[in-house]
Design a protein around this motif. Structure first.
Motif, short mmCIF file in Angstrom:
data_model
loop_
_atom_site.label_atom_id
_atom_site.label_comp_id
_atom_site.label_asym_id
_atom_site.label_seq_id
_atom_site.Cartn_x
_atom_site.Cartn_y
_atom_site.Cartn_z
N UNK A 66 -1.87 -1.34 10.90
CA UNK A 66 -2.38 -1.17 9.54
C UNK A 66 -3.91 -1.12 9.51
N UNK A 67 -4.63 -2.03 10.20
CA UNK A 67 -6.09 -1.89 10.25
C UNK A 67 -6.54 -0.58 10.88
N UNK A 91 4.40 -3.14 3.72
CA UNK A 91 3.02 -3.62 3.64
C UNK A 91 2.04 -2.46 3.57
N UNK A 92 2.28 -1.45 4.39
CA UNK A 92 1.41 -0.27 4.39
C UNK A 92 1.49 0.46 3.06
N UNK A 93 2.70 0.57 2.53
CA UNK A 93 2.89 1.26 1.25
C UNK A 93 2.11 0.55 0.14
N UNK A 94 2.13 -0.77 0.16
CA UNK A 94 1.42 -1.55 -0.86
C UNK A 94 -0.09 -1.32 -0.81
#
Length: 275
Positions: A66-67, A91-94
């Motif tokens: 993600x980072x 988490x990425x979608x958020x």
């Protein structure tokens, strides 16, 4: 069955157990509550920039993937355990980030030779049982001149010592497997990659964990959230004396590392370019 098919069947059984182990508990809680900074540290160490094609191997719920996506890279997050990928995807979608989330085995990555600019793993590939096969795959899918970056718990650090404490209570490891914390030993990692890399940078760092005021709080959290710990407790569930002994071992370990309600967990950051 032939010897080769026997070996393949045994390998599938091992990978199935690994997949089930990491699906136990709540590893994403461990990653997000205790060690969220590790992925950022590794992404910076790898020099991930916009437009790069990045593979995060044994990505879990995306601590490093993600980072890397946030830095503008085109990221593929690969892991053996689909339940962890599902969490990472959410988490990425958020965060409004686009990543590819794909199930894959670190010892047999489903990608072409030289497919990525950066191949990274944040306390992930260290748990693949066959270290040389894993290292070979990391090199294979990274382009010439590309970078490999790893963050792994050291043998002498807290998590390495936790695995040493768990070992007497755990079932025997599969034949040919090696201890995960060896990936936190610079000499071991250099030997795995051999003369296929250059521009090696390796240094130990610590991440401060201050979520637990007392040793037993750490133990209970890991009994409920961390797959390897849960699996060992399941293995000893029918023997209350062993379970109590394991409780004491983990409490003693946390007490040894705890100072004013905080622990510093050591890990190795290893980066290199592929020749």
């Amino acid at each position: 069955m032939t010897e080769a098919s026997d070996a393949a069947a045994a390998d599938r059984a091992v990978k199935t157990k690994h997949r089930q182990m990491w699906a136990l508990g709540d590893y994403p809680a461990v990653a997000s509550r205790l060690i969220p900074e590790l992925g950022e540290v590794l992404t910076r160490a790898c020099g991930v920039t916009s437009g790069q094609r990045v593979l995060d191997v044994a990505a879990g719920s995306g601590n490093a993937a993600i980072p890397a996506a946030r830095a503008g890279a085109h990221v593929v997050a690969s892991d053996l355990t689909p339940e962890l990928l599902d969490v990472g995807r959410q988490l990425a979608r958020e965060q409004g980030l686009e990543l590819e989330w794909e199930e894959g085995d670190a010892e047999a990555l489903p990608y072409a030779d030289g497919d990525f600019d950066t191949v990274m793993s944040c306390v992930g590939v260290m748990f693949a049982p066959h270290h040389q096969a894993t290292a070979d795959e990391l090199v294979r899918v990274c382009r010439t001149g590309g970078r490999i970056g790893l963050a792994n718990w050291t043998p002498q650090g807290f998590i390495g010592q936790m695995f040493a404490a768990l070992k007497p209570f755990a079932p025997p490891p599969p034949p040919g497997s090696q201890p995960p914390p060896l990936w936190g030993d610079e000499a071991h990692v250099r030997e795995l990659f051999g003369d296929r890399i250059t521009e090696v940078e390796a240094r130990t760092r610590t991440v401060r964990v201050d979520r637990f005021e007392r040793p037993h709080e750490f133990r209970e959290f890991f009994k409920n959230c961390y797959g390897p710990t849960i699996a060992v407790y399941h293995h000893n569930a029918a023997d209350p004396a062993k379970t109590e002994s394991l409780d004491r071992e983990l409490d003693a370990l946390a007490e040894r590392f705890m100072n004013n309600g905080a622990m510093d967990w050591e890990y190795l950051v290893f980066t290199a370019r592929v020749i």
